[in-house]
Design a protein around this motif. Structure first.
Motif, PDB file in Angstrom:
ATOM      1  N   GLY A  89     -57.660  43.835 -33.541  1.00  0.00           N
ATOM      2  CA  GLY A  89     -56.968  45.005 -32.999  1.00  0.00           C
ATOM      3  C   GLY A  89     -56.874  44.965 -31.486  1.00  0.00           C
ATOM      4  O   GLY A  89     -56.482  45.947 -30.861  1.00  0.00           O
ATOM      5  N   ASP A  90     -57.244  43.847 -30.883  1.00  0.00           N
ATOM      6  CA  ASP A  90     -57.246  43.700 -29.425  1.00  0.00           C
ATOM      7  C   ASP A  90     -56.223  42.645 -29.005  1.00  0.00           C
ATOM      8  O   ASP A  90     -55.516  42.091 -29.830  1.00  0.00           O
ATOM      9  CB  ASP A  90     -58.642  43.274 -28.948  1.00  0.00           C
ATOM     10  N   TYR A 112     -48.694  52.300 -22.977  1.00  0.00           N
ATOM     11  CA  TYR A 112     -48.040  52.263 -24.283  1.00  0.00           C
ATOM     12  C   TYR A 112     -46.723  53.017 -24.226  1.00  0.00           C
ATOM     13  O   TYR A 112     -46.671  54.135 -23.719  1.00  0.00           O
ATOM     14  CB  TYR A 112     -48.951  52.902 -25.336  1.00  0.00           C
ATOM     15  N   VAL A 117     -45.674  47.440 -25.032  1.00  0.00           N
ATOM     16  CA  VAL A 117     -47.015  47.670 -24.492  1.00  0.00           C
ATOM     17  C   VAL A 117     -47.091  46.837 -23.216  1.00  0.00           C
ATOM     18  O   VAL A 117     -46.915  45.618 -23.257  1.00  0.00           O
ATOM     19  CB  VAL A 117     -48.114  47.233 -25.502  1.00  0.00           C
ATOM     20  N   LEU A 145     -57.599  47.655 -27.187  1.00  0.00           N
ATOM     21  CA  LEU A 145     -56.442  48.529 -27.304  1.00  0.00           C
ATOM     22  C   LEU A 145     -56.829  49.846 -27.963  1.00  0.00           C
ATOM     23  O   LEU A 145     -57.688  49.882 -28.845  1.00  0.00           O
ATOM     24  CB  LEU A 145     -55.339  47.850 -28.125  1.00  0.00           C
ATOM     25  N   THR A 146     -56.171  50.920 -27.520  1.00  0.00           N
ATOM     26  CA  THR A 146     -56.396  52.224 -28.156  1.00  0.00           C
ATOM     27  C   THR A 146     -55.338  52.516 -29.208  1.00  0.00           C
ATOM     28  O   THR A 146     -55.487  53.464 -29.980  1.00  0.00           O
ATOM     29  CB  THR A 146     -56.396  53.353 -27.094  1.00  0.00           C
ATOM     30  N   GLU A 147     -54.251  51.715 -29.216  1.00  0.00           N
ATOM     31  CA  GLU A 147     -53.191  51.823 -30.216  1.00  0.00           C
ATOM     32  C   GLU A 147     -52.835  50.417 -30.681  1.00  0.00           C
ATOM     33  O   GLU A 147     -52.865  49.478 -29.889  1.00  0.00           O
ATOM     34  CB  GLU A 147     -51.918  52.439 -29.611  1.00  0.00           C
ATOM     35  N   PRO A 148     -52.471  50.252 -31.943  1.00  0.00           N
ATOM     36  CA  PRO A 148     -52.020  48.930 -32.389  1.00  0.00           C
ATOM     37  C   PRO A 148     -50.681  48.563 -31.741  1.00  0.00           C
ATOM     38  O   PRO A 148     -49.856  49.437 -31.476  1.00  0.00           O
ATOM     39  CB  PRO A 148     -51.886  49.069 -33.901  1.00  0.00           C
ATOM     40  N   VAL A 149     -50.472  47.278 -31.507  1.00  0.00           N
ATOM     41  CA  VAL A 149     -49.216  46.800 -30.917  1.00  0.00           C
ATOM     42  C   VAL A 149     -48.081  46.961 -31.924  1.00  0.00           C
ATOM     43  O   VAL A 149     -46.986  47.387 -31.569  1.00  0.00           O
ATOM     44  CB  VAL A 149     -49.338  45.328 -30.455  1.00  0.00           C
ATOM     45  N   GLY A 150     -48.346  46.622 -33.156  1.00  0.00           N
ATOM     46  CA  GLY A 150     -47.307  46.717 -34.178  1.00  0.00           C
ATOM     47  C   GLY A 150     -46.127  45.815 -33.848  1.00  0.00           C
ATOM     48  O   GLY A 150     -46.304  44.637 -33.508  1.00  0.00           O
ATOM     49  N   ARG A 152     -44.086  46.288 -31.325  1.00  0.00           N
ATOM     50  CA  ARG A 152     -43.718  46.425 -29.925  1.00  0.00           C
ATOM     51  C   ARG A 152     -43.853  45.105 -29.171  1.00  0.00           C
ATOM     52  O   ARG A 152     -44.681  44.257 -29.511  1.00  0.00           O
ATOM     53  CB  ARG A 152     -44.598  47.474 -29.232  1.00  0.00           C
TER      54      ARG A 152
END
Length: 159
Positions: A89-90, A112, A117, A145-150, A152
């Motif tokens: 997740g990083d 974000y 990102v 990361l505090t949000e997944p890249v997905g 992006r």
């Protein structure tokens, strides 16, 4: 005939000494476009061992040097990175920089947005009186990361 003034003789001797020193320096520095083999340098060939190669080993080390932000550096500036790879997740970010304490990772900013990102590396010095060699070192850091890249796009904030 008149003998030269003693001062003129001393100046001539000093000129000879400087000329000899200059010639010895030129000889010691080599012939410009040649390498240790004596062959002309090929601009397509590397002139040194790869970055990350320990001196005298001839083989690259295990990879980039792991670096963590130290914070509170002097004169922090944005540094462009070369790769960003998902690591769980990083993100694993790699870049090329100089040696510490002259080039220390200060912090990593992450912004974000809906489509991207943005990751910005900041480097500064931790010792303003340090004398560091100018050598390129490949470094890496792990960015939490505090949000997944997905889906992006990951963008370099220094460019």
């Amino acid at each position: 005939m008149t003998e030269p003034a003693p001062e003129l003789g001393r100046h001539t001797d000093m000129r000879r000494i400087w000329l000899i020193a200059l010639l010895l320096t030129a000889v010691a520095c080599g012939g410009g476009n040649s390498v240790t083999t004596g062959q002309p340098a090929d601009p397509e060939q590397p002139v040194s061992t790869p970055v990350g190669t320990p001196a005298g080993s001839g083989t690259p080390s295990a990879g980039p040097s792991m670096t963590v932000p130290v914070g509170n550096t002097l004169n922090p500036r944005k540094i462009p990175w070369t790769t960003a790879r998902p690591a769980g997740g990083d993100l694993e970010i790699t870049w090329v920089s100089g040696v510490e304490p002259c080039n220390s990772l200060d912090r990593v900013d992450v912004a974000y947005a809906a489509a991207e990102v943005t990751v910005t590396l900041w480097e500064g010095t931790t010792d303003e009186d340090a004398i560091c060699i100018e050598i390129a070192i490949e470094k890496k850091t792990i960015v939490k990361l505090t949000e997944p890249v997905g889906d992006r796009k990951i963008v370099d904030g220094a460019k």
